[in-house]
Design a protein around this motif. Sequence first.
Motif, PDB file in Angstrom:
ATOM      1  N   ALA A 298      55.600  21.385  24.570  1.00  0.00           N
ATOM      2  CA  ALA A 298      56.789  20.562  24.334  1.00  0.00           C
ATOM      3  C   ALA A 298      57.108  20.484  22.837  1.00  0.00           C
ATOM      4  CB  ALA A 298      56.577  19.162  24.913  1.00  0.00           C
ATOM      5  N   TYR A 329      54.763  28.537  29.858  1.00  0.00           N
ATOM      6  CA  TYR A 329      55.079  27.528  30.873  1.00  0.00           C
ATOM      7  C   TYR A 329      54.877  28.105  32.281  1.00  0.00           C
ATOM      8  CZ  TYR A 329      56.973  23.536  28.251  1.00  0.00           C
ATOM      9  OH  TYR A 329      57.108  22.408  27.474  1.00  0.00           O
ATOM     10  N   HIS A 334      54.591  25.708  35.469  1.00  0.00           N
ATOM     11  CA  HIS A 334      55.715  24.789  35.216  1.00  0.00           C
ATOM     12  C   HIS A 334      56.981  25.644  35.048  1.00  0.00           C
ATOM     13  CE1 HIS A 334      54.009  20.641  34.494  1.00  0.00           C
ATOM     14  NE2 HIS A 334      52.943  21.360  34.770  1.00  0.00           N
ATOM     15  N   ASP A 336      60.145  25.182  36.094  1.00  0.00           N
ATOM     16  CA  ASP A 336      61.404  24.554  35.683  1.00  0.00           C
ATOM     17  C   ASP A 336      61.519  24.524  34.158  1.00  0.00           C
ATOM     18  OD1 ASP A 336      62.107  24.180  38.293  1.00  0.00           O
ATOM     19  OD2 ASP A 336      61.425  22.093  38.377  1.00  0.00           O
ATOM     20  N   GLU A 337      60.433  24.130  33.493  1.00  0.00           N
ATOM     21  CA  GLU A 337      60.441  24.119  32.026  1.00  0.00           C
ATOM     22  C   GLU A 337      60.594  25.534  31.466  1.00  0.00           C
ATOM     23  OE1 GLU A 337      58.383  22.515  33.950  1.00  0.00           O
ATOM     24  OE2 GLU A 337      57.798  20.561  33.151  1.00  0.00           O
ATOM     25  N   GLN A 340      64.165  26.443  31.587  1.00  0.00           N
ATOM     26  CA  GLN A 340      64.920  25.690  30.578  1.00  0.00           C
ATOM     27  C   GLN A 340      64.765  26.328  29.199  1.00  0.00           C
ATOM     28  OE1 GLN A 340      63.483  21.665  30.924  1.00  0.00           O
ATOM     29  NE2 GLN A 340      64.254  21.453  33.024  1.00  0.00           N
TER      30      GLN A 340
END
Length: 498
Positions: A298, A329, A334, A336-337, A340
């Motif tokens: 992040a 990711y 993960h 979805d991240e 993105q």
Amino acid sequence: MQPEFAEDDNARRGFLDSALEIARTIDNLEGRSELQSLIAFKYAESGQLDSAVDVAESIGDSYQREQALAGVAARCIRAGDADYADELADMIEDDGVYAMAAEEMAVAYAESGAADKSIEVAHSVGESAPILSRIGLAYVARGQTDQALEVARSIDYADLKAPVLVELAARAHSEGRDDEALERLQEAIQAANEIEFPEQQIPTLATIAALNQKCGQEEEARQILERAYRLCDESEGFDKDSVLPQIAGAFAELRRYDQADQVVQEIKAPFQCADASVKVASACYQAGDIDKALALLAEAVEIARDEKIYGEQTMIMRENMLNALAIAYATVNHYDESLQVIELMVSLGQQNLTLTEISKLCVTSGNNNRAFEVSELIKDNYARVLCELELVDAFIASEQLESADHTLSEGLTRATEIEMPYQKAQALMQIAPRLARREQTPKAAEVLFEALTTLALIKDSHLQSLALIYLGDKYRESKLEAGEREQTILEAMIIKLE
């Protein structure tokens, strides 16, 4: 001697003959010379050495002509005609090109099993160390570790010796010979100690440390890594940010997270800082600390959002960082991240490449439905086909043959819908060998013929010649031969040139 059929309008032309005829019509000297060089190499690889030399000698630019002769010389060795190779090398007048020819010939001898001749050719130029390093790495790749070690020990320059020893150690470890790997690592350390420039020495030490850890020598790994870290402080006149991400990741692999965090905080360049965070996150995930891994990723995403782009170079660095982030990711499941992050990319081409990599990761992790969902995000038909072909290979590698065949069929259907002739021909050419490997040879033959009829529509002579060169490769790869119908299309293409 002219290439076969080149002068006879009524003769049956092969793909290379036709590609050469088209290439000769190109006005741009550099573009024409590049194609002629490639065609010369392909003639040599198919055993037509005289034709290869004739094409090389016809190149208008003298420097590119000698480069082509150098490349043909190496291919003569692989074809079993060393005398011809020596004759061609003697024709090269430029010292730099001659050194390049010697290097390629030496590697070709090594790959052919002629170790003594390989070393002899390497020593025929003033600076033999770079050539010897390549020979050593070639031997490692072929599993000829005794020869590789002998070559490595003969290299005078530490920065060229160490990588061969490191590769030998990595190979030994991968094959379960850790005692031998540790012996090679000791030699690699000795070589690394003699490397003059810190930007070469520090990454080498970090790599050696990582291999020591893999071999169970964690204390030795820690000491070597800490030494590499100290060298960053002690050395001046180089970009420390270029090596600190590797050190941070290596500390994290050793579960020295406090030291890894300290290194990350010292990195000034934003993209290198993000790179370090990704490396540390990967190590945290492997150690089971998923929360810390996600927090680090992040942080890297925030850097990507905030950092401005100044010119092409920084854009490339940012795109590469985002690619690494998206894959990281996906690796920790993960998705979805991951998607993105891909949306932050400027380049549509890079987006498609990253989506392809993530689709493949889904297959290897057993999530086929997700693999297809990700591939469907690629809207461009050509890029989508290339992605699906990567998935075909992944399915075959994991022995999911039914999924492989289904995806291959879908890719073929999509390829026929591509509008640009060059892209369509390229897609079809990629599909055919995979059909042949899946024992669908008749369909492969039809697909290759469709590729030929498609590339006949290409307006750009450079692209058309290039496509023909690669089409010949795909016929050979698919173990197919061109027949009357192919020759008819080729002859029609040549007639259009007149």
